[in-house]
Design an enzyme around this catalytic site. Structure first.
Site, PDB file in Angstrom:
ATOM      1  N   SER A 154      49.227  42.155  34.683  1.00 18.84           N
ATOM      2  CA  SER A 154      48.085  41.293  34.957  1.00 18.84           C
ATOM      3  C   SER A 154      46.826  42.132  35.211  1.00 18.84           C
ATOM      4  O   SER A 154      46.404  42.893  34.348  1.00 18.84           O
ATOM      5  CB  SER A 154      48.411  40.365  36.135  1.00 18.84           C
ATOM      6  N   ASP A 199      51.554  35.282  32.501  1.00 20.48           N
ATOM      7  CA  ASP A 199      51.405  36.383  33.452  1.00 20.48           C
ATOM      8  C   ASP A 199      52.721  37.102  33.762  1.00 20.48           C
ATOM      9  O   ASP A 199      53.721  36.479  34.116  1.00 20.48           O
ATOM     10  CB  ASP A 199      50.818  35.827  34.754  1.00 20.48           C
TER      11      ASP A 199
END
Length: 281
Positions: free
Chosen positions: A59, A171
């Site tokens: 991320s 994610d």
């Protein structure tokens, strides 16, 4: 004589099986704009002559890690995001897998990256994303760099999943928000930088903040094992004072990461010095 030879052989065999490909690895957690502390920490490490042989990121950590591996300085990276507003990098859309599209952010990042593939980076990089279709964590190490970064950074529900080769990715923090384990076996030492400390922070009551806070609890819970795998853990506790997408605070977060790392390194050096003095007394 035979005993000496045997010891020599054992020593050589042990060296063969314990030598790892990389001396120092750095693992960068997720955390939204709080991940800007990674760049601050990297700056402090550089001042002490510490540079990684490999980077693992997820991320926000994937974004900072990729830019650093691409040859940008920590100050460069901080500058890129200093005036980036969340609302300018996203676009509200009729829900179709996510409330916001991040095409603007993708275009912004594409304009900064000099390397188009992992193979072009100056430092080896591993990026973690979550395959939404197969329900598993995936590590990208080659091929299209931008696609892997966006896949790793696609916060579930808020952002539309990234499609790569016909499969949906979100994610990487869903399963692995602190990617220490994916480089542990290949590194002699690992410095882990966690931008998502597990603390009871304050928050504003809204649909968006409740969603973000709920996912953050999930992300933070899966880092506990990886924290134990670090040889040196840098974890700015004050990160809890910043919201995930509070982009206007990016420079402040960067400076906090820098100062936290400097304090921790100085503390470790002092501790080691005291140990040596104790040994000689």
């Amino acid at each position: 004589m035979m005993e000496g030879i045997n010891k020599h052989i054992v020593s050589e065999i042990k060296e063969i099986f314990t030598n790892k490909p990389y001396n120092l690895g750095i693992a960068l957690s997720g955390g939204g704009i709080r991940g800007m502390c990674h760049a601050g920490v990297m700056k402090a490490l550089e001042e002490y002559g510490i540079k990684p042989d490999i980077i693992a990121g997820v991320s926000a950590g994937a974004i900072v890690g990729a830019l650093y591996a691409d040859g940008y300085s920590p100050d460069d990276i901080a500058g890129f995001f200093e005036h980036v507003a969340f609302r300018k990098m996203t676009k509200v859309r009729i829900p179709n897998g996510g409330l916001f599209g991040i095409e603007s952010f993708e275009k912004f990042l594409a304009g900064k990256l000099r390397a188009k593939t992992f193979e072009e980076l100056k430092i080896p990089l591993r990026i973690v994303a979550t395959n939404l279709d197969r329900g598993e964590s995936v590590v990208f190490t080659s091929g299209n760099l931008l696609d892997a970064i966006i896949a790793s950074s696609t916060f579930p529900v808020l952002f539309t999943p990234k499609v790569i080769n016909g499969e949906n990715y979100i994610d990487g923090g869903v399963f692995k928000n602190f990617p220490v384990s994916i480089i542990r076996d290949d590194c002699e030492k690992i410095i882990g930088i966690n931008a998502s400390p597990l603390v009871a922070d304050k928050y504003k009551m809204s649909v968006l903040n409740v969603a973000i806070r709920s996912y953050n609890f999930m992300f933070k819970a899966n880092i506990l094992h990886d924290k134990e795998l670090c040889d040196f853990l840098i974890e700015p506790v004050d990160m809890a004072n910043y919201e995930t997408f509070e982009t206007e605070k990016s420079r402040e977060i960067y400076e906090l990461g820098y100062q936290t790392a400097k304090d921790m390194i100085e503390g470790r050096l002092k501790e080691n010095k005291n140990k040596k003095q104790f040994q000689y007394e």
